[in-house]
Design an enzyme around this catalytic site. Structure first.
Site, PDB file in Angstrom:
ATOM      1  CB  ILE A  12      -3.849   3.705   6.715  1.00 61.15           C
ATOM      2  CG1 ILE A  12      -3.821   3.934   5.196  1.00 61.15           C
ATOM      3  CG2 ILE A  12      -4.163   5.009   7.439  1.00 61.15           C
ATOM      4  CD1 ILE A  12      -5.177   4.279   4.587  1.00 61.15           C
ATOM      5  CE  LYS A  85      -4.752  -1.421   0.260  1.00 63.86           C
ATOM      6  NZ  LYS A  85      -3.714  -0.482   0.581  1.00 63.86           N
ATOM      7  CB  SER A 125     -12.923   5.763   0.533  1.00 63.75           C
ATOM      8  OG  SER A 125     -12.357   6.026  -0.720  1.00 63.75           O
ATOM      9  CE1 TYR A 150     -12.393  -0.386  -0.151  1.00 66.67           C
ATOM     10  CE2 TYR A 150     -12.478   1.435  -1.710  1.00 66.67           C
ATOM     11  CZ  TYR A 150     -12.106   0.924  -0.482  1.00 66.67           C
ATOM     12  OH  TYR A 150     -11.466   1.744   0.422  1.00 66.67           O
ATOM     13  CE  LYS A 154     -13.603   1.476   2.899  1.00 63.59           C
ATOM     14  NZ  LYS A 154     -13.225   0.918   4.202  1.00 63.59           N
ATOM     15  CG  ASN A 199      -3.575   2.260  -4.975  1.00 66.79           C
ATOM     16  OD1 ASN A 199      -3.610   1.381  -4.133  1.00 66.79           O
ATOM     17  ND2 ASN A 199      -4.653   2.858  -5.421  1.00 66.79           N
TER      18      ASN A 199
HETATM   19  P1  NAD Z   1      -4.330  -2.551   4.072  1.00 65.62           P
HETATM   20  O1  NAD Z   1      -4.825  -3.685   3.237  1.00 65.62           O
HETATM   21  O2  NAD Z   1      -2.884  -2.257   4.057  1.00 65.62           O
HETATM   22  O3  NAD Z   1      -4.784  -2.767   5.594  1.00 65.62           O
HETATM   23  C1  NAD Z   1      -5.978  -3.402   5.941  1.00 65.62           C
HETATM   24  C2  NAD Z   1      -5.646  -4.478   6.960  1.00 65.62           C
HETATM   25  O4  NAD Z   1      -6.862  -5.118   7.372  1.00 65.62           O
HETATM   26  C3  NAD Z   1      -4.721  -5.566   6.411  1.00 65.62           C
HETATM   27  O5  NAD Z   1      -3.627  -5.719   7.290  1.00 65.62           O
HETATM   28  C4  NAD Z   1      -5.593  -6.822   6.376  1.00 65.62           C
HETATM   29  O6  NAD Z   1      -4.839  -7.988   6.649  1.00 65.62           O
HETATM   30  C5  NAD Z   1      -6.633  -6.513   7.460  1.00 65.62           C
HETATM   31  N1  NAD Z   1      -7.933  -7.166   7.288  1.00 65.62           N
HETATM   32  C6  NAD Z   1      -8.747  -7.141   6.194  1.00 65.62           C
HETATM   33  N2  NAD Z   1      -9.874  -7.824   6.446  1.00 65.62           N
HETATM   34  C7  NAD Z   1      -9.798  -8.261   7.718  1.00 65.62           C
HETATM   35  C8  NAD Z   1     -10.667  -9.037   8.552  1.00 65.62           C
HETATM   36  N3  NAD Z   1     -11.834  -9.500   8.118  1.00 65.62           N
HETATM   37  N4  NAD Z   1     -10.257  -9.300   9.820  1.00 65.62           N
HETATM   38  C9  NAD Z   1      -9.074  -8.861  10.278  1.00 65.62           C
HETATM   39  N5  NAD Z   1      -8.216  -8.142   9.535  1.00 65.62           N
HETATM   40  C10 NAD Z   1      -8.573  -7.858   8.269  1.00 65.62           C
HETATM   41  O7  NAD Z   1      -5.181  -1.262   3.656  1.00 65.62           O
HETATM   42  P2  NAD Z   1      -4.959   0.277   4.014  1.00 65.62           P
HETATM   43  O8  NAD Z   1      -4.507   0.976   2.781  1.00 65.62           O
HETATM   44  O9  NAD Z   1      -4.160   0.415   5.251  1.00 65.62           O
HETATM   45  O10 NAD Z   1      -6.457   0.718   4.252  1.00 65.62           O
HETATM   46  C11 NAD Z   1      -7.018   0.761   5.564  1.00 65.62           C
HETATM   47  C12 NAD Z   1      -8.459   1.191   5.467  1.00 65.62           C
HETATM   48  O11 NAD Z   1      -8.539   2.461   4.830  1.00 65.62           O
HETATM   49  C13 NAD Z   1      -9.355   0.268   4.653  1.00 65.62           C
HETATM   50  O12 NAD Z   1     -10.630   0.221   5.271  1.00 65.62           O
HETATM   51  C14 NAD Z   1      -9.445   0.951   3.316  1.00 65.62           C
HETATM   52  O13 NAD Z   1     -10.636   0.610   2.634  1.00 65.62           O
HETATM   53  C15 NAD Z   1      -9.450   2.402   3.742  1.00 65.62           C
HETATM   54  N6  NAD Z   1      -8.989   3.328   2.690  1.00 65.62           N
HETATM   55  C16 NAD Z   1      -7.768   3.121   2.104  1.00 65.62           C
HETATM   56  C17 NAD Z   1      -7.333   3.990   1.105  1.00 65.62           C
HETATM   57  C18 NAD Z   1      -6.026   3.754   0.403  1.00 65.62           C
HETATM   58  O14 NAD Z   1      -5.844   4.297  -0.694  1.00 65.62           O
HETATM   59  N7  NAD Z   1      -5.075   3.002   0.970  1.00 65.62           N
HETATM   60  C19 NAD Z   1      -8.135   5.078   0.717  1.00 65.62           C
HETATM   61  C20 NAD Z   1      -9.371   5.264   1.352  1.00 65.62           C
HETATM   62  C21 NAD Z   1      -9.797   4.361   2.341  1.00 65.62           C
HETATM   63  C1  WQD Z   2      -4.419   7.569  -9.133  1.00 69.51           C
HETATM   64  C2  WQD Z   2      -4.257   8.068 -10.565  1.00 69.51           C
HETATM   65  C3  WQD Z   2      -4.976   6.512 -12.248  1.00 69.51           C
HETATM   66  C4  WQD Z   2      -1.963   3.459 -11.560  1.00 69.51           C
HETATM   67  C5  WQD Z   2      -8.005   4.448  -5.444  1.00 69.51           C
HETATM   68  C6  WQD Z   2      -9.378   3.937  -5.118  1.00 69.51           C
HETATM   69  C7  WQD Z   2     -10.030   4.841  -4.108  1.00 69.51           C
HETATM   70  C8  WQD Z   2      -9.130   5.043  -2.890  1.00 69.51           C
HETATM   71  C9  WQD Z   2      -7.757   5.456  -3.269  1.00 69.51           C
HETATM   72  C10 WQD Z   2      -9.695   3.417  -1.229  1.00 69.51           C
HETATM   73  C11 WQD Z   2      -5.454   7.718 -11.456  1.00 69.51           C
HETATM   74  C12 WQD Z   2      -3.498   6.772 -12.349  1.00 69.51           C
HETATM   75  C13 WQD Z   2      -2.706   4.625 -11.462  1.00 69.51           C
HETATM   76  C14 WQD Z   2      -1.188   3.225 -12.739  1.00 69.51           C
HETATM   77  C15 WQD Z   2      -1.948   5.336 -13.610  1.00 69.51           C
HETATM   78  N1  WQD Z   2      -8.944   3.821  -2.173  1.00 69.51           N
HETATM   79  N2  WQD Z   2      -2.702   5.538 -12.465  1.00 69.51           N
HETATM   80  N3  WQD Z   2      -1.219   4.200 -13.709  1.00 69.51           N
HETATM   81  O1  WQD Z   2      -7.920   5.428  -8.439  1.00 69.51           O
HETATM   82  O2  WQD Z   2      -7.592   7.704  -7.359  1.00 69.51           O
HETATM   83  O3  WQD Z   2      -8.138   5.773  -5.963  1.00 69.51           O
HETATM   84  O4  WQD Z   2      -7.225   4.530  -4.246  1.00 69.51           O
HETATM   85  O5  WQD Z   2     -10.715   3.868  -0.822  1.00 69.51           O
HETATM   86  O6  WQD Z   2     -11.234   4.228  -3.751  1.00 69.51           O
HETATM   87  O7  WQD Z   2     -10.142   3.918  -6.317  1.00 69.51           O
HETATM   88  O8  WQD Z   2      -5.894   5.906  -6.964  1.00 69.51           O
HETATM   89  O9  WQD Z   2      -3.493   5.406  -7.110  1.00 69.51           O
HETATM   90  O10 WQD Z   2      -5.130   3.893  -8.318  1.00 69.51           O
HETATM   91  O11 WQD Z   2      -4.763   6.188  -9.180  1.00 69.51           O
HETATM   92  O12 WQD Z   2      -1.964   6.147 -14.537  1.00 69.51           O
HETATM   93  O13 WQD Z   2      -0.551   2.197 -12.887  1.00 69.51           O
HETATM   94  O14 WQD Z   2      -3.132   7.395 -11.151  1.00 69.51           O
HETATM   95  O15 WQD Z   2      -5.551   6.420 -13.522  1.00 69.51           O
HETATM   96  O16 WQD Z   2      -5.647   8.796 -12.312  1.00 69.51           O
HETATM   97  P1  WQD Z   2      -7.444   6.223  -7.306  1.00 69.51           P
HETATM   98  P2  WQD Z   2      -4.770   5.260  -7.861  1.00 69.51           P
END
Ligand code: NAD
Ligand code: WQD
Length: 338
Positions: A12, A85, A125, A150, A154, A199
């Site tokens: 992101i 994450k 999240s 995790y 948050k 995911n």
């Molecule tokens: P990502 O793992 O792709 O990016 C996170 C980055 O942070 C990575 O590049 C990693 O190397 C860096 N990092 C981690 N710990 C660090 C540290 N101690 N010092 C310096 N760098 C560090 O993850 P993302 O999907 O881009 O997620 C970004 C943020 O959004 C996270 O806080 C995650 O929890 C939150 N978030 C993600 C999702 C999702 O589904 N991707 C959903 C909700 C919230």
């Molecule tokens: C989506 C749907 C699975 C994989 C996670 C974190 C949440 C947030 C977003 C950071 C679910 C189904 C998945 C597979 C499947 N991240 N699935 N087969 O669980 O909604 O959320 O990412 O904050 O905290 O929990 O996302 O993409 O893992 O799953 O059937 O191989 O797909 O059961 O219903 P989720 P997801």
């Protein structure tokens, strides 16, 4: 106007760096590359024509974080993405997750105060809502007990922000993302999970390209129309744009409280089978999948009430499910043929 993007080479973060640069912000990235690669800075340059400065260190290191802020005291705002994450891994290694996600945030907040940096956008999240009692879920919904360390990081992070803004001149916006998917239209940046993806969408695209044999659909006996769980999938480019809006809101002193919380979702939920169908349609491929048992900890359904973020931020997710999965597929194909 200089913005620090922590975790800016991540999924992101990289899309947000592009959005910030395209809106004229100067970006400095701090990332320890624990879940991303340094070459993302070059990919970003291919899109925007500017290479963001990248400093590689661990934000859980207090001295290095303090030193960074001293050298960059002209930073106007921080967007804090850096965190671990993976929900399942956090159950296996709770302390590793608490240390990384919480210590990094505390180091950043202390350094911000010491250097009079006043604005932070925090990546939260929808996981904080658990299975909400009412749908769509609004920002006012109760926070449910976290399902994983995790998720707990948050919730605790939001509490740390709440306490900190009372005793400092720091303002915070916590953005609660729903399920970010998809990739930049250039296919130069996208999601790069290490190892086997947890995911849904990266697992779909990796299965379709032949890296994974078969997608396991975790349960079709949920009380939903087709039996599979429902989520609010949001295009990562829409999500990135919301961060630029949030940063502007802070810098232009438009905040109504010193800590504001916004949902970032589309307001529409799709089931796992609907995502698979959309993927098969836009890719013209048949996906190999089978229904297996439920995955522990999965909620049945969650989608956002996005009216508060739409009204207050003047931001709205624009891209639909087909565009999301098409961009994820384009990225997977481009990345594998590099
Ligand atoms: P990502 O793992 O792709 O990016 C996170 C980055 O942070 C990575 O590049 C990693 O190397 C860096 N990092 C981690 N710990 C660090 C540290 N101690 N010092 C310096 N760098 C560090 O993850 P993302 O999907 O881009 O997620 C970004 C943020 O959004 C996270 O806080 C995650 O929890 C939150 N978030 C993600 C999702 C999702 O589904 N991707 C959903 C909700 C919230
Ligand atoms: C989506 C749907 C699975 C994989 C996670 C974190 C949440 C947030 C977003 C950071 C679910 C189904 C998945 C597979 C499947 N991240 N699935 N087969 O669980 O909604 O959320 O990412 O904050 O905290 O929990 O996302 O993409 O893992 O799953 O059937 O191989 O797909 O059961 O219903 P989720 P997801």
């Amino acid at each position: 106007m200089k913005i620090l993007v922590t975790g800016g080479t991540g999924y992101i973060g990289s899309h947000t760096v592009v959005a910030l640069q395209q809106q004229g912000f100067e970006v400095v990235i701090v990332d320890n590359l624990s879940n991303s690669q340094a070459d993302i800075a070059y990919q970003i340059e291919k899109i925007t024509g500017q290479q963001p400065l990248l400093e590689v260190f661990d934000l859980a290191d207090r001295e290095k974080t303090a030193d960074f802020f001293k050298r960059h005291s002209d930073i106007k705002g921080v967007i804090h993405f850096a965190a671990f994450k993976a929900v399942g891994e956090s159950v296996e290694k709770p302390v590793y997750y608490y240390r990384n996600n919480l210590v990094s945030l505390m180091n950043i907040l202390e350094s911000m105060q010491e250097n009079n940096v006043q604005n932070i956008v925090f990546s939260s999240s929808c996981t904080v809502y658990g299975q909400p009692d009412e749908l769509p879920v609004s920002e006012m919904a109760p926070i449910k007990k976290a399902e994983s360390p995790y998720g707990n990081t948050k919730q605790i992070s939001e509490e740390i922000l709440q306490d900190f803004i009372k005793v400092s001149n720091v303002h915070a916006i916590a953005l609660r993302y729903f399920n970010p998917i998809g990739a930049h239209e250039s296919a130069l940046i996208g999601e790069l999970p290490l190892g086997v993806p947890n995911n849904l969408v990266p697992f779909i695209t990796q299965t379709a390209i032949g890296i994974r044999e078969q997608l396991k659909v975790f349960g079709d006996d949920y009380p939903t129309p087709d039996g599979t769980p429902i989520r609010d999938y949001i295009h990562v480019v829409d999500l990135a744009k919301a961060h630029v809006v949030a940063v502007r809101r802070m810098i232009e002193n438009k905040m109504k409280q010193n800590l504001e919380v916004f949902n970032l979702g589309t307001g529409k939920g799709y089931s796992v089978l609907e995502v698979i169908k959309a993927f098969e349609k836009v890719s013209g491929t048949k996906l190999n999948y089978k229904i297996v048992a439920r995955r522990e900890g999965d909620v049945t359904q969650v989608w956002a009430d996005s009216s508060f973020s739409n009204d207050e931020l003047g931001w709205k997710a624009e891209k639909g499910l087909d565009e999301m999965v098409a961009s994820a597929w384009k990225w997977e194909q481009a990345y594998r043929s590099r």
